[in-house]
Design a protein around this motif. Structure first.
Motif, PDB file in Angstrom:
ATOM      1  N   GLU A 291      32.721  44.576  38.781  1.00  0.00           N
ATOM      2  CA  GLU A 291      31.715  44.909  37.758  1.00  0.00           C
ATOM      3  C   GLU A 291      30.456  44.065  37.949  1.00  0.00           C
ATOM      4  OE1 GLU A 291      31.166  44.342  32.954  1.00  0.00           O
ATOM      5  OE2 GLU A 291      33.171  44.798  33.713  1.00  0.00           O
ATOM      6  N   ASP A 292      30.631  42.761  38.219  1.00  0.00           N
ATOM      7  CA  ASP A 292      29.475  41.882  38.418  1.00  0.00           C
ATOM      8  C   ASP A 292      28.700  42.258  39.670  1.00  0.00           C
ATOM      9  OD1 ASP A 292      29.828  40.369  36.116  1.00  0.00           O
ATOM     10  OD2 ASP A 292      31.054  38.848  37.116  1.00  0.00           O
ATOM     11  N   ILE A 293      29.422  42.583  40.737  1.00  0.00           N
ATOM     12  CA  ILE A 293      28.751  42.985  41.982  1.00  0.00           C
ATOM     13  C   ILE A 293      27.839  44.175  41.734  1.00  0.00           C
ATOM     14  CG2 ILE A 293      29.145  44.040  44.255  1.00  0.00           C
ATOM     15  CD1 ILE A 293      31.685  42.273  44.442  1.00  0.00           C
ATOM     16  N   GLN A 294      28.335  45.126  40.991  1.00  0.00           N
ATOM     17  CA  GLN A 294      27.556  46.346  40.729  1.00  0.00           C
ATOM     18  C   GLN A 294      26.440  46.099  39.718  1.00  0.00           C
ATOM     19  OE1 GLN A 294      30.881  48.795  39.549  1.00  0.00           O
ATOM     20  NE2 GLN A 294      31.266  49.515  41.639  1.00  0.00           N
ATOM     21  N   ARG A 295      26.722  45.334  38.668  1.00  0.00           N
ATOM     22  CA  ARG A 295      25.736  45.125  37.607  1.00  0.00           C
ATOM     23  C   ARG A 295      24.588  44.234  38.046  1.00  0.00           C
ATOM     24  NH1 ARG A 295      26.948  42.474  31.597  1.00  0.00           N
ATOM     25  NH2 ARG A 295      24.784  42.502  30.869  1.00  0.00           N
ATOM     26  N   TYR A 296      24.910  43.135  38.736  1.00  0.00           N
ATOM     27  CA  TYR A 296      23.879  42.158  39.096  1.00  0.00           C
ATOM     28  C   TYR A 296      23.393  42.296  40.536  1.00  0.00           C
ATOM     29  CZ  TYR A 296      25.106  39.960  34.678  1.00  0.00           C
ATOM     30  OH  TYR A 296      25.334  39.723  33.341  1.00  0.00           O
ATOM     31  N   LYS A 297      23.910  43.311  41.234  1.00  0.00           N
ATOM     32  CA  LYS A 297      23.542  43.525  42.635  1.00  0.00           C
ATOM     33  C   LYS A 297      23.782  42.257  43.465  1.00  0.00           C
ATOM     34  CE  LYS A 297      20.211  47.244  41.761  1.00  0.00           C
ATOM     35  NZ  LYS A 297      20.667  47.483  40.387  1.00  0.00           N
ATOM     36  N   ILE A 298      24.971  41.727  43.306  1.00  0.00           N
ATOM     37  CA  ILE A 298      25.347  40.514  44.031  1.00  0.00           C
ATOM     38  C   ILE A 298      25.322  40.775  45.530  1.00  0.00           C
ATOM     39  CG2 ILE A 298      27.336  39.023  44.532  1.00  0.00           C
ATOM     40  CD1 ILE A 298      27.948  39.168  41.496  1.00  0.00           C
ATOM     41  N   ASN A 299      24.693  39.859  46.280  1.00  0.00           N
ATOM     42  CA  ASN A 299      24.584  40.051  47.726  1.00  0.00           C
ATOM     43  C   ASN A 299      25.076  38.848  48.526  1.00  0.00           C
ATOM     44  OD1 ASN A 299      22.453  38.296  47.201  1.00  0.00           O
ATOM     45  ND2 ASN A 299      20.866  39.857  47.506  1.00  0.00           N
ATOM     46  N   ALA A 300      25.732  37.905  47.853  1.00  0.00           N
ATOM     47  CA  ALA A 300      26.335  36.763  48.555  1.00  0.00           C
ATOM     48  C   ALA A 300      27.510  36.260  47.715  1.00  0.00           C
ATOM     49  CB  ALA A 300      25.310  35.655  48.769  1.00  0.00           C
ATOM     50  N   MET A 301      28.483  35.661  48.395  1.00  0.00           N
ATOM     51  CA  MET A 301      29.676  35.210  47.691  1.00  0.00           C
ATOM     52  C   MET A 301      30.216  33.952  48.349  1.00  0.00           C
ATOM     53  SD  MET A 301      33.184  37.419  46.984  1.00  0.00           S
ATOM     54  CE  MET A 301      32.175  38.889  46.696  1.00  0.00           C
ATOM     55  N   ALA A 302      30.576  32.951  47.536  1.00  0.00           N
ATOM     56  CA  ALA A 302      31.254  31.744  48.005  1.00  0.00           C
ATOM     57  C   ALA A 302      32.634  31.749  47.378  1.00  0.00           C
ATOM     58  CB  ALA A 302      30.478  30.492  47.599  1.00  0.00           C
ATOM     59  N   THR A 303      33.663  31.826  48.202  1.00  0.00           N
ATOM     60  CA  THR A 303      34.991  32.122  47.682  1.00  0.00           C
ATOM     61  C   THR A 303      36.069  31.472  48.536  1.00  0.00           C
ATOM     62  OG1 THR A 303      36.361  33.970  46.910  1.00  0.00           O
ATOM     63  CG2 THR A 303      35.141  34.309  48.964  1.00  0.00           C
ATOM     64  N   ALA A 304      37.299  31.935  48.377  1.00  0.00           N
ATOM     65  CA  ALA A 304      38.439  31.409  49.121  1.00  0.00           C
ATOM     66  C   ALA A 304      39.316  32.568  49.567  1.00  0.00           C
ATOM     67  CB  ALA A 304      39.237  30.443  48.257  1.00  0.00           C
ATOM     68  N   ALA A 305      40.203  32.291  50.529  1.00  0.00           N
ATOM     69  CA  ALA A 305      41.041  33.344  51.090  1.00  0.00           C
ATOM     70  C   ALA A 305      41.867  34.053  50.021  1.00  0.00           C
ATOM     71  CB  ALA A 305      41.956  32.750  52.162  1.00  0.00           C
ATOM     72  N   SER A 306      42.381  33.307  49.046  1.00  0.00           N
ATOM     73  CA  SER A 306      43.207  33.923  48.009  1.00  0.00           C
ATOM     74  C   SER A 306      42.405  34.895  47.152  1.00  0.00           C
ATOM     75  CB  SER A 306      43.829  32.842  47.131  1.00  0.00           C
ATOM     76  OG  SER A 306      42.819  32.044  46.527  1.00  0.00           O
ATOM     77  N   ARG A 307      41.139  34.568  46.880  1.00  0.00           N
ATOM     78  CA  ARG A 307      40.282  35.473  46.110  1.00  0.00           C
ATOM     79  C   ARG A 307      40.002  36.747  46.919  1.00  0.00           C
ATOM     80  NH1 ARG A 307      41.245  31.715  42.254  1.00  0.00           N
ATOM     81  NH2 ARG A 307      39.503  30.350  41.738  1.00  0.00           N
ATOM     82  N   ILE A 308      39.768  36.561  48.207  1.00  0.00           N
ATOM     83  CA  ILE A 308      39.508  37.705  49.068  1.00  0.00           C
ATOM     84  C   ILE A 308      40.712  38.639  49.078  1.00  0.00           C
ATOM     85  CG2 ILE A 308      39.197  38.367  51.492  1.00  0.00           C
ATOM     86  CD1 ILE A 308      37.447  35.868  51.811  1.00  0.00           C
ATOM     87  N   ARG A 309      41.887  38.065  49.180  1.00  0.00           N
ATOM     88  CA  ARG A 309      43.100  38.873  49.212  1.00  0.00           C
ATOM     89  C   ARG A 309      43.286  39.638  47.906  1.00  0.00           C
ATOM     90  NH1 ARG A 309      48.535  36.056  51.378  1.00  0.00           N
ATOM     91  NH2 ARG A 309      47.229  35.926  53.227  1.00  0.00           N
ATOM     92  N   ALA A 310      42.972  38.990  46.771  1.00  0.00           N
ATOM     93  CA  ALA A 310      43.090  39.654  45.471  1.00  0.00           C
ATOM     94  C   ALA A 310      42.117  40.825  45.362  1.00  0.00           C
ATOM     95  CB  ALA A 310      42.839  38.651  44.341  1.00  0.00           C
ATOM     96  N   MET A 311      40.910  40.659  45.885  1.00  0.00           N
ATOM     97  CA  MET A 311      39.950  41.762  45.872  1.00  0.00           C
ATOM     98  C   MET A 311      40.433  42.913  46.741  1.00  0.00           C
ATOM     99  SD  MET A 311      36.092  40.171  45.698  1.00  0.00           S
ATOM    100  CE  MET A 311      36.265  39.025  47.057  1.00  0.00           C
ATOM    101  N   HIS A 312      40.994  42.581  47.906  1.00  0.00           N
ATOM    102  CA  HIS A 312      41.527  43.625  48.781  1.00  0.00           C
ATOM    103  C   HIS A 312      42.515  44.501  48.014  1.00  0.00           C
ATOM    104  CE1 HIS A 312      40.774  41.148  52.726  1.00  0.00           C
ATOM    105  NE2 HIS A 312      39.678  41.539  52.146  1.00  0.00           N
ATOM    106  N   SER A 313      43.480  43.883  47.368  1.00  0.00           N
ATOM    107  CA  SER A 313      44.536  44.624  46.673  1.00  0.00           C
ATOM    108  C   SER A 313      43.955  45.478  45.549  1.00  0.00           C
ATOM    109  CB  SER A 313      45.585  43.659  46.106  1.00  0.00           C
ATOM    110  OG  SER A 313      46.245  42.973  47.134  1.00  0.00           O
ATOM    111  N   TYR A 314      43.076  44.865  44.751  1.00  0.00           N
ATOM    112  CA  TYR A 314      42.517  45.596  43.616  1.00  0.00           C
ATOM    113  C   TYR A 314      41.656  46.769  44.084  1.00  0.00           C
ATOM    114  CZ  TYR A 314      39.952  46.663  39.362  1.00  0.00           C
ATOM    115  OH  TYR A 314      39.398  47.321  38.288  1.00  0.00           O
ATOM    116  N   PHE A 315      40.793  46.509  45.058  1.00  0.00           N
ATOM    117  CA  PHE A 315      39.902  47.565  45.537  1.00  0.00           C
ATOM    118  C   PHE A 315      40.699  48.718  46.141  1.00  0.00           C
ATOM    119  CE2 PHE A 315      35.942  44.657  46.246  1.00  0.00           C
ATOM    120  CZ  PHE A 315      35.936  44.384  44.888  1.00  0.00           C
TER     121      PHE A 315
END
Length: 555
Positions: A291-315
């Motif tokens: 939702e934030d990516i779409q609403r705020y037009k996010i174009n960069a992210m600082a994260t961790a492998a576990s967060r990336i994996r969670a996004m993969h599953s949800y998406f």
């Protein structure tokens, strides 16, 4: 704990020639990156005045961003939105409010808060007063926090409501300010109370002392250690960050890396330095992230492998196959699997970078998107000024390509620990990173395989890192997430255990999992046990906490 100090005497670090080599490299990288924002001679003069008064860290960076872009969105968190002008005003008002409560240059302020204003504003206002800040790890127990507050002589403790049950009677014997709160606690002031009550007619010191930034470790093996970050006279340590991560002015950055870790803090610093909008939620949730990516037009992210994996599953579950507009995603904290690299680039484009370092060091190696896409096993390129050596268990250097323990150093590594009695073993001024890996391409490319104690030697005599199983099993139908680790085995010394979160209605059998591993990898990789669970116990950074995993399947 032993002897408290903020001025430890240590012998780690790199040689002067390495420092000069990095400085020359930084000048080239900084020029090529074109990050130095200037609106003319008058603007440059004003920027220099800001740097003279408050330095080049969070306070000075925010002051310049607010001066140049007052109406640009500066911060988004669970409490709402702030323009850069409002962001700066909140920082100044917090400093005034703290000053009215006795906080001044040299005071000790501890913060236990999730991402958002309660963790960010104390960081951005600390050089307005010159207090020392101690960022407390959210994994700390009540006993650890009590000892930490006493040992570090904390004058003021800013704490989110959710952590109040960790505040003991002895721990509360100092000024307590609540950060994020959803309920009434009349016995405590809140951070918003302090900000709202500030008298703007009061004056802040013109050029306060430079306070120390202390990052507290998680203390999984005892009391948390206080890691004193170095107050550097040169920003040259950014050379490797800028070489590996394509930062630019005016980005919109989703910061899911936690701010009580050095990685989260360093990315907040980069966002402020580039006048970029920071989106920082308290709790990572992939639905909120989308939702934030779409609403705020996010174009960069600082994260961790576990967060990336969670996004993969949800998406994947919600039919999201591509998210456009991302310029980079930088990950740190644990090695990425090949699957995570490939799937991230499928979702967002070829934008994934990797960052390697620690609380005690800074960025030691970084992999650019095109490097990581070409070689998903790469941790990062070792740039000038970063020194990495691979040694065996006895401390001897090993040939290039051979796996060993990683020893490292750089210019802007930590000063030392707040406990002067903690010994810091070094070899040639380098410290042990606690990881195993190897170097390639003439020592320029680093490959981290995992924590040194993650290595498992199976009954076949094979040396295996659990990440190999995780990477393979994430490709198996019916697997939503996986975690593997070594366990003791009465017959063979060590064996492998796997925990799987299955996709809804698609749970594979234990035999199917073992056959999949055997076919894709080898007999030596086949886990002794396969457990199925609903979820993994994770720390605030998203890492699985092995000690809390069940000893059997729970579903």
């Amino acid at each position: 704990m032993g002897t408290f100090t903020l001025e430890p005497k240590t012998e780690h670090g790199v040689s002067r020639s390495e420092v000069l080599k990095q400085f020359r490299y930084f000048l080239k990288v900084f020029r090529d990156a074109d990050l130095l924002e200037s609106q003319g001679p008058k603007d440059q003069a004003q920027a220099l005045k800001v740097l003279y008064r408050w330095g080049a860290m969070e306070t000075g960076a925010l002051a310049n961003a607010a001066r140049r872009h007052p109406d640009r969105l500066g911060l988004v968190d669970d409490e709402g939105e702030l323009t850069f002008a409002e962001f700066w005003e909140a920082s100044c008002r917090l400093a005034l409010g703290l000053q009215a409560r006795g906080i001044k240059g040299g005071s000790h302020v501890a913060v236990l808060a999730r991402n958002g204003r309660p963790s960010i504003l104390p960081l951005t206002c600390r050089h307005l007063l010159g207090f020392h800040i101690f960022m407390v790890n959210a994994n700390s127990s009540a006993r650890q926090i009590e000892r930490l507050l006493e040992f570090h002589k904390i004058d003021c403790f800013i704490i989110d409501e959710e952590f109040l049950d960790k505040l003991t009677e002895r721990g509360a014997q100092r000024k307590i300010i609540l950060g994020y709160t959803e309920n009434e606690h009349p016995e405590y002031e809140t951070l918003n109370n302090v900000i709202d009550s500030a008298k703007v007619t009061d004056e802040l010191p013109f050029r306060p002392p430079r306070g120390k930034h202390v990052v507290m470790t998680s203390g999984t093996s005892g009391d948390p250690k206080g890691v004193i970050r170095r107050t550097v006279s040169s920003p040259q340590g950014l050379a490797s960050v800028l070489s590996g991560v394509p930062w630019e002015q005016g980005l919109v950055v989703m910061l899911t890396a936690v701010l009580f870790h050095a990685f989260g803090w360093s990315n907040l610093m980069m966002a402020l330095q580039t006048s970029s909008t920071t989106v920082a939620r308290r709790i990572f949730d992939p639905a909120q992230a989308l939702e934030d990516i779409q609403r705020y037009k996010i174009n960069a992210m600082a994260t961790a492998a576990s967060r990336i994996r969670a996004m993969h599953s949800y998406f994947t579950e919600h039919g999201v196959t591509h998210v456009p507009g991302m310029k980079f995603i930088v990950s740190a904290g644990s090695p990425l699997t090949k699957y995570e690299v490939q799937h991230t680039n499928e979702l967002f484009g070829e934008v994934l970078c990797n960052f390697y370092g620690s609380t005690e060091t800074a960025c030691l190696a970084a992999a650019r998107p095109e490097q990581l896409a070409a070689d998903p096993t790469l941790t990062g390129e070792v740039y000038p000024g970063e020194v990495i050596e691979i040694r065996d268990d006895d401390g001897n250097l090993v040939p290039e390509g051979e796996i060993g323990r990683i020893w490292a150093g750089c210019y802007d590594m930590f000063v030392g620990y707040t406990d002067a009695d903690i010994e810091i073993p070094t070899i040639n001024g380098l410290i042990n990173m606690g990881d195993r890996g190897y170097l390639s391409d003439g020592g320029r490319m680093l490959h981290v395989l995992g924590r040194a104690d993650d290595l498992v030697i199976t009954q076949f005599g094979e040396k295996i890192f659990p990440g190999e199983l995780e990477d393979s099993l994430m490709r198996m139908d019916g697997v939503a997430d996986v975690y593997a680790h070594g366990v003791t085995d009465p017959a063979f010394g060590q064996a492998l255990r796997v925990y799987i979160i299955p996709k809804e209605g698609q749970r594979p059998s234990e035999d199917e999992v073992k056959e999949f591993v055997k076919t894709r990898l080898s007999d030596a990789h086949v886990p002794r046990e396969v457990f199925f669970v609903d979820d993994f116990p994770r720390n605030p950074m998203g890492k699985v906490m092995k000690r809390y995993l069940p000893e059997k399947s729970t579903i």
